[in-house]
Design an enzyme around this catalytic site. Structure first.
Site, PDB file in Angstrom:
ATOM      1  N   CYS A 126      70.109  36.567  21.083  1.00 34.33           N
ATOM      2  CA  CYS A 126      69.511  37.740  20.424  1.00 34.33           C
ATOM      3  C   CYS A 126      67.992  37.623  20.434  1.00 34.33           C
ATOM      4  CB  CYS A 126      69.992  37.847  18.981  1.00 34.33           C
ATOM      5  SG  CYS A 126      71.780  37.832  18.741  1.00 34.33           S
ATOM      6  N   ASP A 176      33.172  19.966  10.731  1.00 30.98           N
ATOM      7  CA  ASP A 176      33.110  20.822   9.544  1.00 30.98           C
ATOM      8  C   ASP A 176      32.015  21.881   9.604  1.00 30.98           C
ATOM      9  OD1 ASP A 176      30.891  19.071   9.235  1.00 30.98           O
ATOM     10  OD2 ASP A 176      30.905  19.471   7.068  1.00 30.98           O
ATOM     11  N   CYS A 194      71.610  34.620  17.009  1.00 30.15           N
ATOM     12  CA  CYS A 194      71.608  33.439  17.872  1.00 30.15           C
ATOM     13  C   CYS A 194      70.419  33.492  18.811  1.00 30.15           C
ATOM     14  CB  CYS A 194      72.908  33.344  18.675  1.00 30.15           C
ATOM     15  SG  CYS A 194      73.100  34.670  19.889  1.00 30.15           S
ATOM     16  N   ASP A 198      33.016  14.311  14.326  1.00 28.58           N
ATOM     17  CA  ASP A 198      31.624  14.619  14.041  1.00 28.58           C
ATOM     18  C   ASP A 198      31.154  13.634  12.965  1.00 28.58           C
ATOM     19  OD1 ASP A 198      29.161  16.152  13.838  1.00 28.58           O
ATOM     20  OD2 ASP A 198      29.971  16.861  11.935  1.00 28.58           O
TER      21      ASP A 198
END
Length: 787
Positions: A29, A678, A26, A477
């Site tokens: 934990c 890129d 859960c 770009d």
């Protein structure tokens, strides 16, 4: 990190590890393991994932080690293991799939067996609750009482012998049945609860163990000493069948949850399955089938029509159309011929291909995609911190509310106060569900990552996924992003008095540009090749970011780039400025060529916009996003491209540092900015933006600096990423709302808040069913993202 601010960890030897963590059930934990890891010396960051049962940790190798981190987790009461040696992320995914399948099978088996036991316990308990074997007051559990009244007539007709059994026989039989279910099917609840108690914590297992354990001990006392209750006018009711049914419902919920978890990683499984187990290689002139793990770099691999490509490689013979849709999202097959790169996992068409193997194992494209997706699914979105804060105090609060419920009922109830107080207190413990809060965010992130991969969009983690949904400005770009990135020379204007011919000028320019990675350089190189010119050796090559390149060719100093580069080189560009302006107005990029610091020519280089650019920009604008074109090109050229793409706002003539400054300026105005690029010169802006989006065909530097990678060369991927992020955040908010509101409403109802007005008191059995379904509903809601 803001511009100009040094990274305080830059000089620290940093490392990372992903540990398997077992025993977490859960959000409480998960929060405990998270806190423990963050408190360890040398740990920079930790991301504990309940769904994947792992912890991704970045740490200083000088201060700690993976072994110490494993020990720290184990000291909290949870299991931890170092990552197993595996040749690739695909093998790691195979191991994870096997673990998930084993978990589901085990839970299903336990749920089926305990379900049978629950049915038998209910049958044997009917005489005890209807008063046939002993006269006593009505049961304190209205649901079970109603169920028994409904089923008793049928049972009398089918198994009348049950009602003839003495009460002690019935009670002790149900006791043995319940003990067996608790010791086998529900054993892990009690083992984990005890481990948590020993380490000073509490979680969902604590609630289940206290609730069912208290009911079992109470029923055992009633079984051993029924006269104690009868003498006080109390019904000697037992809750054995309720204990078994509670465990059954919780196990059913756990099994359904495990099944749904498998579905969340279906996209990863589909990717991992793309790699065929064997490859046909040529060794010593003989074709043979070998395991794909045995393929070596440089091996010749034969791919027949209709087969999947087993490894990354370069085509040396043959031609075929290859389907890369499962990897890139690109629907049309891509023609591959000699010299072309093929990706392992793609599907060969009708041609026969022979390739030389290149990147293998962990370094292959497919393994890298799987690893990127896995890391993204294991990351934490910032919105999860809210659930973590609540989970940290949830279980102690619920236990306190349960105790308070018992006291209030014991004091206020007039009819069987002890029984009613006991039933209400157990219902509060059982209905509370911290598990749903722990699953609310990671399940949605996992499914969204898989859905993004199917769309050709790789999102690097929950934080990037959340930020993408907040974007209101998208900056593109120009070259290689809005445009194709494969420019060609359209105009050649020689400078007045130039002493070189066009071919000589192109040989110098192409020799220099062959060493450059800028897309415009490729246009010059291709034009020289078209003219059958041979490149010469380049000495002292230097790429001047945002301006061009310089170097020596045949002992002559050559410069190729924009007017800013000529200024740096001390070259007068005035004789060709008018021509450069004319080219820019026509949408062409002006590229100057200078040899030995003398202007030789200006080239017009045209780079057509991508077919998807205008439609993708229009789609973003319809979604209410502002679109900006950011380019290092001349303003006139950038404006012409922007007009064709439908972009109104243009910032041109900026160097890489200028791009970073423009991103920072937009952020200073309160915008959440996504940068799409890129090239190497885009990497600083990608890193500065709130969300960096890199084209998959771009440079490695740009891809590494980005938060999102588009695997297909299609700008619709930008809109897909933002739309997916927004939908994912809606799902996450729905999950968190449901997880919170469920507990806010369910706990008071279980405590008896509706009893004064309606007489309704929730059964612990119904509470267990509600708790189980709350977790399943969160996972199921996340699975809607697959559509």
């Amino acid at each position: 990190m803001a511009e100009g601010v040094a990274d305080p960890t830059a000089a620290i030897p940093d490392s990372g590890v992903t540990l398997s963590v077992s025993g977490m059930t859960c959000a409480a934990c998960q929060a405990r393991v998270q806190r423990t890891l963050e408190q360890q010396p040398g740990v920079h960051s930790a991301a504990v994932n309940l769904m994947l049962a792992n912890a991704a940790i970045r740490f200083d190798v000088a201060l700690t080690s993976p072994e110490r981190l494993v020990e720290a987790i184990r000291e909290t009461g949870y299991g931890a293991e170092l990552p197993a040696e595996a040749s690739s992320a695909i093998e790691e995914q195979d191991a994870r799939d096997r673990d998930q399948e084993a978990e589901f099978v085990a839970l299903r088996r336990r749920a089926v067996v305990s379900g049978i036991a629950a049915a038998l316990a209910m049958v044997l308990s009917m005489p005890l609750m209807t008063g046939s074997t002993h006269s006593h007051a009505p049961t304190a559990d209205p649901f079970m009482g109603w169920l028994m009244r409904v089923l008793t007539p049928a049972l009398l007709g089918i198994m009348p012998w049950v009602y003839a059994l003495p009460r002690p026989v019935l009670v002790w039989t149900v006791f043995a049945l319940t003990l067996g279910v608790m010791a086998w099917a529900g054993r892990h609840f009690y083992v984990r609860a005890w481990a948590a108690f020993r380490h000073g914590s509490a979680d969902m297992n604590t609630l289940i163990a206290i609730g069912t354990g208290a009911a079992f001990l109470y029923s055992t006392f009633v079984t051993v000493a029924p006269d104690v209750f009868i003498s006080r006018g109390l019904a000697p009711d037992v809750y054995f069948e309720a204990v078994v049914m509670i465990i059954t419902f919780i196990l059913i919920g756990n099994a359904l949850e495990a099944r749904a978890k498998r579905a969340t990683s279906r996209a990863l499984r589909a990717l991992a399955d793309l790699q065929p187990p064997q490859a046909r290689v040529v060794r010593g002139g003989v074709e043979m089938d070998v395991d794909v793990s045995s393929v070596l770099p440089g091996d010749e691999v034969i791919i027949r029509p209709g087969e999947r490509v087993p490894v990354d490689g370069e085509v040396v013979r043959g031609e075929s159309a290859v389907d890369e849709s499962m990897l890139t999202g690109e629907s049309l097959p891509v023609v591959k011929e000699t010299g072309a790169r093929v990706i392992g996992g793609s599907l060969n068409g009708n041609g026969l291909l022979s390739i030389h193997a290149t990147t293998l194992g962990r370094d292959s494209v497919l393994a890298s995609i799987v690893r990127l997706m896995r890391d993204a699914q294991g990351s934490r979105a910032p919105i999860q911190r809210l659930a973590d804060r609540i989970s940290g105090i949830f279980v102690p609060v619920v236990i306190s509310l349960s105790a308070l419920t018992f006291v209030v009922w014991y004091v206020a109830a007039q009819d069987a106060p002890a029984l009613r107080a006991f039933a209400a207190a157990i219902a509060v413990l059982i209905i509370a569900c911290p598990c749903a809060m722990g699953l609310a965010v990671p399940t949605a992130v996992m499914v969204a990552s898989g859905r993004g991969a199917r769309l050709g969009v790789l999102i690097k983690g929950g934080e990037a996924l959340q930020r993408a949904g907040q974007v209101d400005t998208v900056v593109f770009d120009k070259t290689g992003t809005i445009t194709e990135g494969t420019p060609s020379v359209t105009d050649v204007v020689m400078a007045p008095g130039a002493t070189l011919t066009e071919d000589e000028m192109f040989r110098f320019a192409a020799s220099l540009e062959a060493a450059s990675q800028h897309p415009l350089a490729g246009g010059v190189v291709r034009e020289a090749a078209r003219r059958n010119l041979t490149n010469s050796r380049v000495d002292g090559f230097a790429s001047v970011s945002g301006k061009g390149a310089t170097g020596s060719v045949d002992l002559r100093r050559v410069a190729v780039g924009n007017s800013a580069l000529l200024v740096d080189q001390g070259v007068e560009a005035t004789p060709l400025e008018a021509e450069a302006t004319r080219l820019a107005a026509a949408g062409r990029t002006a590229v100057f060529v200078a040899v030995n610091r003398r202007l030789v020519a200006v080239l017009g280089v045209a780079d057509p916009i991508r077919a998807s650019s205008a439609a993708a920009v229009a789609r973003l604008q319809r979604e209410g996003l502002e679109v900006v074109l950011l380019s290092g090109d001349r303003p006139a050229t950038a404006a012409a491209i922007a007009h064709e793409a439908g972009i109104a706002r243009v910032v041109a003539g900026v160097l890489p540092e200028g791009k970073v400054a423009e991103i920072a300026r937009l952020q200073g105005e309160g915008h959440v900015v996504a940068m799409v690029g890129d090239g190497i010169n885009d990497a600083p802006a990608l890193a500065r933006a709130d969300v960096g989006i890199a084209m998959g065909g771009g440079t490695d530097v740009a891809v590494q600096a980005a938060d999102v990678v588009l695997m297909r060369i299609d700008l619709h991927g930008v809109a897909d990423a933002i739309a997916l992020s927004r939908r994912t955040m809606r799902i996450i908010r729905q999950n968190l709302f449901w997880a919170f509101i469920y507990n806010v409403i369910a706990i008071p109802i279980a405590a008896g808040a509706l009893y004064p007005a309606t007489g309704l008191l929730l059964s612990p059995v119904l509470a267990s069913a509600a708790m189980a379904m709350s977790s399943v509903s969160v996972v199921t809601n996340s699975l809607r993202l697959r559509r």
